[in-house]
Design an enzyme around this catalytic site. Sequence first.
Site, PDB file in Angstrom:
ATOM      1  N   TRP A 223       8.779  41.636  27.715  1.00  0.00           N
ATOM      2  CA  TRP A 223       8.374  40.454  26.965  1.00  0.00           C
ATOM      3  C   TRP A 223       7.361  40.867  25.891  1.00  0.00           C
ATOM      4  CZ3 TRP A 223       3.461  37.765  27.215  1.00  0.00           C
ATOM      5  CH2 TRP A 223       3.455  36.564  26.483  1.00  0.00           C
ATOM      6  N   ASP A 392       8.848  21.966  19.544  1.00  0.00           N
ATOM      7  CA  ASP A 392       9.012  22.879  20.673  1.00  0.00           C
ATOM      8  C   ASP A 392       8.668  22.167  21.979  1.00  0.00           C
ATOM      9  OD1 ASP A 392       8.576  25.567  22.288  1.00  0.00           O
ATOM     10  OD2 ASP A 392       9.423  26.173  20.362  1.00  0.00           O
ATOM     11  N   ASP A 393       8.337  22.922  22.980  1.00  0.00           N
ATOM     12  CA  ASP A 393       8.065  22.468  24.349  1.00  0.00           C
ATOM     13  C   ASP A 393       7.039  21.318  24.373  1.00  0.00           C
ATOM     14  OD1 ASP A 393       7.928  22.454  27.072  1.00  0.00           O
ATOM     15  OD2 ASP A 393       7.346  24.558  27.275  1.00  0.00           O
ATOM     16  N   ARG A 469       6.183  31.305  36.103  1.00  0.00           N
ATOM     17  CA  ARG A 469       5.708  30.273  35.170  1.00  0.00           C
ATOM     18  C   ARG A 469       5.859  28.893  35.818  1.00  0.00           C
ATOM     19  NH1 ARG A 469       7.424  28.260  29.117  1.00  0.00           N
ATOM     20  NH2 ARG A 469       5.343  28.214  28.256  1.00  0.00           N
ATOM     21  N   LYS A 502      16.795  24.457  20.252  1.00  0.00           N
ATOM     22  CA  LYS A 502      16.300  25.779  20.645  1.00  0.00           C
ATOM     23  C   LYS A 502      16.449  25.846  22.158  1.00  0.00           C
ATOM     24  CE  LYS A 502      12.052  28.558  20.844  1.00  0.00           C
ATOM     25  NZ  LYS A 502      10.661  28.679  20.381  1.00  0.00           N
ATOM     26  N   ASP A 504      15.950  27.545  25.459  1.00  0.00           N
ATOM     27  CA  ASP A 504      15.045  28.563  25.996  1.00  0.00           C
ATOM     28  C   ASP A 504      15.396  28.864  27.453  1.00  0.00           C
ATOM     29  OD1 ASP A 504      12.875  30.275  26.157  1.00  0.00           O
ATOM     30  OD2 ASP A 504      11.380  28.795  25.535  1.00  0.00           O
ATOM     31  N   MET A 505      14.860  29.955  27.999  1.00  0.00           N
ATOM     32  CA  MET A 505      15.092  30.342  29.394  1.00  0.00           C
ATOM     33  C   MET A 505      13.985  31.311  29.779  1.00  0.00           C
ATOM     34  SD  MET A 505      17.142  32.763  31.458  1.00  0.00           S
ATOM     35  CE  MET A 505      18.298  32.573  32.776  1.00  0.00           C
ATOM     36  N   CYS A 547      17.055  31.522  22.992  1.00  0.00           N
ATOM     37  CA  CYS A 547      15.719  32.066  23.233  1.00  0.00           C
ATOM     38  C   CYS A 547      15.604  32.276  24.734  1.00  0.00           C
ATOM     39  CB  CYS A 547      14.688  31.045  22.744  1.00  0.00           C
ATOM     40  SG  CYS A 547      12.988  31.401  23.221  1.00  0.00           S
ATOM     41  N   ASP A 569       8.664  36.631  21.293  1.00  0.00           N
ATOM     42  CA  ASP A 569       7.478  35.763  21.203  1.00  0.00           C
ATOM     43  C   ASP A 569       6.351  36.458  20.459  1.00  0.00           C
ATOM     44  OD1 ASP A 569       8.485  33.571  22.415  1.00  0.00           O
ATOM     45  OD2 ASP A 569       7.568  33.916  24.368  1.00  0.00           O
TER      46      ASP A 569
END
Length: 757
Positions: A223, A392-393, A469, A502, A504-505, A547, A569
């Site tokens: 990462w 985003d999130d 997470r 987008k 994500d994972m 992503c 990132d």
Amino acid sequence: MPSCVTWVKPPVESATFTSTHFPTGTMIHFDPTTNTFNLVLATSLYAFRADDEGRLLHMAWAPRPVGAPTDLVLGGPGFDSLPRADELPLTRRFELNTFCDSVQQEVALKVTFRDSPIPIRDVRLRYAGHEIVTDAQPGLAPTHGQPTAVSTPRETLRVRLADPAQPLEVTLCYRLTPEHDIIERWVEIANTGAQPIEVEALAFATLHFPNGTTELTSAAGWWTREFTATRERLPMGIRSIEQRSLQTGHYANPFFLLNRPGQAWEETGVVYFGALAYSGAWRIVFEQLFTLDVRCQVGYNPFDFGLTLMPGERHITPAVVIGVCAEGWGGASRRLHAFALERVLPRPADGPAFRPVLYNSWEATYFNLSLEGQIALARKAATIGVELFCVDDGWFGGRRHDRAGLGDWFVSPEVFPEGLEPLIAEVHRLGMQFGLWVEPEMVNPDSELYRAHPDWVLHFPGRPRTEWRFQLMLDFGRREVVEHIYGVLHSLLSRYAIDFLKWDMNRYATEPGSVVGRAIWQAHTAGVYEIMDRLRRAFPHLQIESCASGGGRIDLGILARTDQVWTSDNTDAYDRIRIQEGYSLAYPARAMMAWVTHAVNHQTGMTSPLSLRFDVAMRGSLGIGADLNQLDEAELAEYAQYIAFYKRIRPVVQGGRLYRLQRLEEYGASVIEYVSPDRREAVYSVAVMSYQQGWVRPPAPLCGLDPDAMYSVTDRRGVEVYRAAGLELMTAGIPGDAFGGAAYSRTLYLRQIREPD
Ligand code: DGJ
């Protein structure tokens, strides 16, 4: 059960192909007198034959000699000659290595037939016929129905093999894209018996490289450190690159370049390449034999692998995309880029010609979202020239931080009391497209979804469920989970005018317990692909970015149903030079999303000038991730000027041919060039990553230009800084970068001009 296998030579199924007459345009040749197949590509060829026992043996894969009197390798017994006959099973170059008389080595296929007192794990394949078709598809090919930039039919050779003693049929498939020297290979296996067959290892292909082809270039990382290019000598024995997870992964990326040590460089030398069209657990294992021959099994990772083939069932693997060229690592990369641009990335007829300039609010606001805050950012983004605004999130459920809410895909009234409509309406009024972040494969234990369905996550009953997470992974082996996720995303896209997702994972699998057992290693990827394909079919204008904690899901499989990928990132311009150089080994600039973020980088704390941040991000598909509220008018104007310049060079960056003129490993700096296919335009980009006082960088001769044409070289303000003929540029380069020190960078635009006679 016979103790040894026998082979009855089958009739040739296609009468069209003979050794002396080929229909126009046919690239696949079969000579029935020697049972030799030749796959003839633009500058390379691939040949194999069925021997007298019907075994399929590899003969050649190489650049085609220029001016050779014939395109074809004719075949003959000499290909199998080794001094000692008892070593033959170890060294014989089967087109697909199976577990049989040489169990010491890696194999592509291993199965168990349970219908005998001692279960049989021995597979010997014999030629059973072939056909050439133009409609073959590998496993997990996209089903969204959208075209690629080039959709002309391609020939696929399907060679049927059967075990004369066991109920197993294996078809080796070779689909040709001759203009790029590319062959897609995959395998189909069918159970033709009455009992289940257990498959323990299954590769998409066995590859054979010439003796001594032992210099491997691949990409490893983690990462924020994705795509660290590594170059190494293969050991005697085994070297594998792999990922044991439910996404492509950061540790390694599923592509390779391979050449003889010292015999290839950036623009010269024979280089073999391969890349997987698959986003699940994969492995590429190289094996250097005592003969110095190099072979490779590439496909599903055999780690924890298990597939049961029921009677009558057929399994089709995804493809590995392979090729060889004589123009070095750069030539290999350009072939992969052209293939991805023309044959992989979806290109709906009325979709954007080029990837839009994106704004993403993640680093500006993180979880601190509000309607007013997003509208303020959107207005500023529009004034500087952004074309796609992505939230985003944090917009949904109880997602005010990363410990809650994942899985609850409804707009949070706390954040957007009137729903997303006012924001979307404003973004569209400003002339931008609207994008939204989702992470559909995940759930926080603190969510309504998990409280309602605690059994919907991957787990082993009664055993711990490890969180990463603060999240767990949904079990995409369950049909009801796939349908649920498709349903919630479909409702979201039906209700709101969303142009872009987008996707994500953000975690790896730990306890991979699924209702489908070990098949989850493939089923998860199949579920993700299915949802994306169905969404694209239902919403043909939808664009998707892949992503996975940055660049954790980048491969030719995901690119077939997405428009772009989030590379990392890590948005630090210095680090990005290296990350992007590694990415460029296999994947095209068009799909590489690259943001300009804050002067003091949020990930690394490093400070970099705006010029470096833009010059690096403009090498891909440009995005902005900085907090625009922190910028004064002068800075916003500078952003706007860069974005306007990017739009001028964008067709060349996103559609041109890439040349890595100077690489980091040589100069601590990266100099690259994109050239438009017609050679009328080019982009020249320099970025210094690490600098030591006293370094003088030699000018980098350019590549791919028209030597007879005159080029005007301008900076981002449109000021001509140089003018020279293509020949001069390709021999002497552009002066002016020799003493560029720390953080030095510049991007120049080259355009052919007509000089007065
Ligand atoms: C990881 C992504 O890579 C980031 O860009 C951002 O979207 C966060 N997830 C949000 O949680």
